[in-house]
Design an enzyme around this catalytic site. Structure first.
Site, PDB file in Angstrom:
ATOM      1  N   HIS A  92      40.865  20.911 -39.477  1.00 16.41           N
ATOM      2  CA  HIS A  92      42.233  20.621 -39.893  1.00 16.41           C
ATOM      3  C   HIS A  92      42.489  21.042 -41.336  1.00 16.41           C
ATOM      4  CE1 HIS A  92      40.842  17.300 -42.418  1.00 16.41           C
ATOM      5  NE2 HIS A  92      40.000  17.019 -41.430  1.00 16.41           N
ATOM      6  N   GLU A  96      44.091  20.446 -45.317  1.00 10.53           N
ATOM      7  CA  GLU A  96      43.879  19.398 -46.322  1.00 10.53           C
ATOM      8  C   GLU A  96      44.829  18.219 -46.094  1.00 10.53           C
ATOM      9  OE1 GLU A  96      43.576  19.705 -51.048  1.00 10.53           O
ATOM     10  OE2 GLU A  96      45.644  19.477 -50.348  1.00 10.53           O
ATOM     11  N   GLU A 115      46.050  14.080 -47.590  1.00 10.56           N
ATOM     12  CA  GLU A 115      46.192  13.299 -48.826  1.00 10.56           C
ATOM     13  C   GLU A 115      44.897  12.597 -49.184  1.00 10.56           C
ATOM     14  OE1 GLU A 115      49.567  10.716 -48.389  1.00 10.56           O
ATOM     15  OE2 GLU A 115      50.991  12.383 -48.249  1.00 10.56           O
ATOM     16  N   TRP A 116      44.175  12.109 -48.181  1.00  9.58           N
ATOM     17  CA  TRP A 116      42.900  11.437 -48.471  1.00  9.58           C
ATOM     18  C   TRP A 116      41.823  12.445 -48.863  1.00  9.58           C
ATOM     19  CZ3 TRP A 116      41.783   6.704 -44.761  1.00  9.58           C
ATOM     20  CH2 TRP A 116      42.733   5.716 -45.033  1.00  9.58           C
ATOM     21  N   ASN A 117      41.853  13.644 -48.308  1.00 17.48           N
ATOM     22  CA  ASN A 117      40.932  14.692 -48.761  1.00 17.48           C
ATOM     23  C   ASN A 117      41.106  14.906 -50.260  1.00 17.48           C
ATOM     24  OD1 ASN A 117      41.301  16.842 -45.831  1.00 17.48           O
ATOM     25  ND2 ASN A 117      39.734  15.327 -46.269  1.00 17.48           N
ATOM     26  N   ARG A 152      45.752  14.472 -38.274  1.00 19.67           N
ATOM     27  CA  ARG A 152      45.546  15.624 -39.143  1.00 19.67           C
ATOM     28  C   ARG A 152      45.101  16.866 -38.364  1.00 19.67           C
ATOM     29  NH1 ARG A 152      41.552  11.841 -39.983  1.00 19.67           N
ATOM     30  NH2 ARG A 152      39.342  12.484 -39.985  1.00 19.67           N
ATOM     31  N   GLU A 169      36.568  12.955 -35.296  1.00 17.88           N
ATOM     32  CA  GLU A 169      35.579  12.962 -36.377  1.00 17.88           C
ATOM     33  C   GLU A 169      34.585  11.819 -36.177  1.00 17.88           C
ATOM     34  OE1 GLU A 169      33.658  14.289 -38.203  1.00 17.88           O
ATOM     35  OE2 GLU A 169      34.750  14.907 -40.016  1.00 17.88           O
TER      36      GLU A 169
END
Length: 213
Positions: A9, A11, A13-15, A58, A82
């Site tokens: 996926h 990028e 916001e948490w990445n 995502r 994941e």
């Protein structure tokens, strides 16, 4: 021959904040959406029969952007999720490390020794789940060209299983960057892998952006 494309996926916001997502989720950033568009542009002239995606937002939203307005079936599969990280979900790297420096080290360096917290999964469990899920898809879509949109550890786990490698090689290079492209061709006598974690479309997009800035 069955052709399989694998990608991660874009990028989120948490990445961007270094927060672990696991089965949790956060929205794609503008860069993440652009990364998906760049991959979509790269693949727009390639024939794709079907797209499978993790149901986590995502990945599914990345798949929708890559698909664009093409008439390609988009199917979710729970086996493409994941790794489930239990008590680490929503924590940043320092917070995870503070819970157990040894377990944090093992997660990133010795996956065989990582002990999941709460209802989390081990790397062995993800390896088995990912391999089983993708093999199921390959059998169902035999002879077709398939795109799978998933997550870093899921993708790396599948490649580890496919190549019959030890789980502790999982983090060996190359790293699976956002919307990088891996291509595997399955034939009667085995398979070949012309592309692994290819990022060429990112470079093209970067050059184009710089030219028109």
């Amino acid at each position: 021959m069955t052709k399989l494309y694998l990608t991660r996926h874009g990028e989120t916001e948490w990445n961007e904040k270094g927060i672990m997502q696991g089965w949790g989720d956060s929205p794609l950033t503008e860069l993440g959406k652009n990364q998906a568009k760049w991959l979509g542009d790269r693949m727009k002239d390639l024939h794709i029969d079907v797209i499978y995606a993790s149901p986590i937002g995502r990945a599914f939203n990345t798949a929708k952007i890559v698909k664009g307005d093409r008439n390609i079936p988009l199917i979710t599969h729970d086996g493409l999720k994941e790794i489930r990280i239990g008590g680490w979900e929503g924590l940043n790297q320092e917070e995870m490390k503070s819970l157990s420096e040894e377990n944090y080290y093992n997660f990133w360096n010795v996956p065989s020794k990582y002990i999941p917290t709460g209802n989390g999964e081990s790397f062995y469990e993800v390896k088995e789940r990912a391999f089983e899920a993708i093999n199921e898809i390959l059998e169902k879509e035999k002879g077709k060209t398939i795109l799978i949109v998933t997550h870093t550890i899921t993708l790396k786990s599948y490649l580890t299983a496919l190549e019959n490698r030890d789980i502790d090689t999982l983090w060996d290079p190359p790293f699976i960057k956002q919307t990088s492209l891996t291509e595997i061709n399955f034939k009667e006598d085995g398979y070949d892998m012309p592309l692994v974690a290819c990022m060429e479309h990112h470079e093209y997009a970067k050059k184009e952006f710089n030219e028109f800035k």
